[in-house]
Design an enzyme around this catalytic site. Structure first.
Site, short mmCIF file in Angstrom:
data_model
loop_
_atom_site.label_atom_id
_atom_site.label_comp_id
_atom_site.label_asym_id
_atom_site.label_seq_id
_atom_site.Cartn_x
_atom_site.Cartn_y
_atom_site.Cartn_z
CE LYS A 113 -15.18 10.44 70.64
NZ LYS A 113 -14.17 11.05 71.56
CD GLU A 115 -10.70 13.20 74.40
OE1 GLU A 115 -9.97 13.91 75.12
OE2 GLU A 115 -11.08 12.07 74.73
CD GLU A 182 -16.85 12.81 78.26
OE1 GLU A 182 -16.35 12.58 77.13
OE2 GLU A 182 -16.55 12.16 79.28
O1 KIV Z 1 -13.90 7.12 74.47
C1 KIV Z 1 -15.13 7.22 74.59
O2 KIV Z 1 -15.83 6.27 74.95
C2 KIV Z 1 -15.74 8.50 74.30
C3 KIV Z 1 -17.17 8.67 74.64
C4 KIV Z 1 -17.29 8.95 76.08
C5 KIV Z 1 -17.84 9.71 73.83
O3 KIV Z 1 -15.09 9.38 73.84
#
Ligand code: KIV
Length: 274
Positions: A113, A115, A182
Site C-alpha cells: 500500500k 499513500e 481515510e
Molecule cells: O497504517 C495504517 O494502519 C493504515 C490504515 C489506517 C489504513 O494505513
C-alpha cells in the site's frame, strides 16, 4: 484452507462488504485470520500503536519487514498487504520498486500500500510494472499530514473533493486493486465508490465504502494515547491486561503464585539421595 486472491477481492465489490484490519505480530495476525477477515494490513501505524513513536514517518523498512514477516508466518488465508513506510517510495522509482519487492520476496506479503503524494502515480506505475499489486491510499495520508493541515477530514469543499475523485480515478486507471479512503466525508466516499470498479476501503469514510479497515490496537482498546472519532472500541483490553498484571504482582508478593498445579516436584526418596 484457501488463500484470498486479488481477483477475489475485486469480485467482492457490489456483492458484500470487504473486511480488513491491521496486524503487526504473530498472535494477533493469527486471530484476525482465524476470524476470517479478507485482508490484513501490516500498517505503518506500527510506529504509533506498537513502537510508541509520535509519527508514522519515524518507522522504516527494517521495522516494517520485521513485523510483516511475523504476520505472514501466522496468516493462512487473508491477503496480507505491506504498508510502504515514509521515504521507502518517495525518493526514486528504482528504490521504490526494490522496497516493494522486499515486502513480497522477504516478508511474503501479497501486495503493498502507498499513500498519495504528488509523484504517487509515477511510482505506483513502476511498482505495478514490476508485477506487484498496489493498494492506493487517499484522503488523510498520515505520512504527509503536515502538508494537509494536520490530522483533519479531507475533501470537505467541492475543489478538494474533486481532487480526491481525480486521484482515485487515476489510481484505478493505473491498475491499483483497491484504494483506502481515510477521513473523507461519507457522501464523497460514496461518490468515489460509485465511480470506481475497484473496491474502496474506508477508515473514517462512512458506510458507503466497499469495505472497512480499522487499526487493530484501536478497536481492541490497546492504544490509550488518543482515540480518533472514527474508531469503535469493540473491547477495551487495556484495563483487563492491567488488572491481570496487578493480580500477578500481588500473588507473587503474597506467595500465592506459583500454586501446586504450576509446580514440578521430585519424589521424596530421590530427594533424600542428594
Ligand atoms: O497504517 C495504517 O494502519 C493504515 C490504515 C489506517 C489504513 O494505513
Amino acid at each position: 484452507m484457501h488463500k484470498v486472491t486479488i481477483s477475489e477481492i475485486l469480485a467482492l465489490k457490489g456483492k458484500r462488504k470487504i473486511t480488513m484490519l491491521t496486524a503487526y505480530d504473530y498472535p494477533i495476525a493469527g486471530l484476525v485470520d482465524r476470524a476470517g477477515l479478507d485482508m490484513i494490513l501490516v500498517g505503518d501505524s506500527l510506529a504509533n500503536v506498537v513502537l510508541g513513536l509520535d509519527s508514522t514517518t519515524k518507522v522504516g523498512m527494517n521495522e516494517m519487514l520485521h513485523h510483516a514477516k511475523a504476520v505472514t508466518r501466522a496468516v493462512k488465508e487473508a491477503l496480507v498487504i505491506g504498508d510502504m513506510p515514509y521515504a521507502s517510495y518517495q525518493l526514486n522509482s528504482a528504490e521504490s520498486v526494490k522496497n516493494a519487492q522486499r515486502f513480497i520476496s522477504e516478508a511474503n506479503c501479497q501486495a503493498v500500500k502507498l499513500e498519495w503524494f504528488p509523484d504517487c502515480p509515477k511510482v505506483t506505475e513502476e511498482i505495478l510494472k514490476a508485477g506487484i499489486p498496489v493498494m492506493g491510499h487517499i484522503g488523510l495520508t498520515p505520512q504527509t499530514a503536515d502538508q494537509l493541515g494536520g490530522f483533519k477530514v479531507q475533501g470537505k469543499d467541492a475543489n478538494a473533493a474533486r481532487r480526491l475523485i481525480e486521484q482515485a480515478q487515476l489510481l484505478e486507471k493505473l491498475g491499483c486493486f483497491s484504494i483506502v479512503l481515510e477521513c473523507v466525508p461519507d457522501k464523497i466516499a460514496q461518490m468515489i465508490t460509485q465511480k470506481l470498479k475497484i473496491p474502496t476501503i474506508g477508515i473514517g469514510a462512512g458506510l458507503y465504502c466497499d469495505g472497512q479497515v480499522l487499526v487493530i490496537n484501536d478497536m481492541l482498546g490497546l492504544f490509550e494515547r488518543y482515540t480518533p472519532k472514527f474508531v469503535k472500541k469493540y473491547v477495551n483490553l487495556s484495563p483487563l491486561i492491567l488488572k491481570a498484571i496487578e493480580d500477578f504482582k500481588e500473588e507473587v508478593l503474597q506467595e500465592k503464585f506459583p500454586a501446586p498445579e504450576h509446580t514440578f516436584t521430585i519424589k521424596v526418596d530421590e530427594l533424600n539421595k542428594i
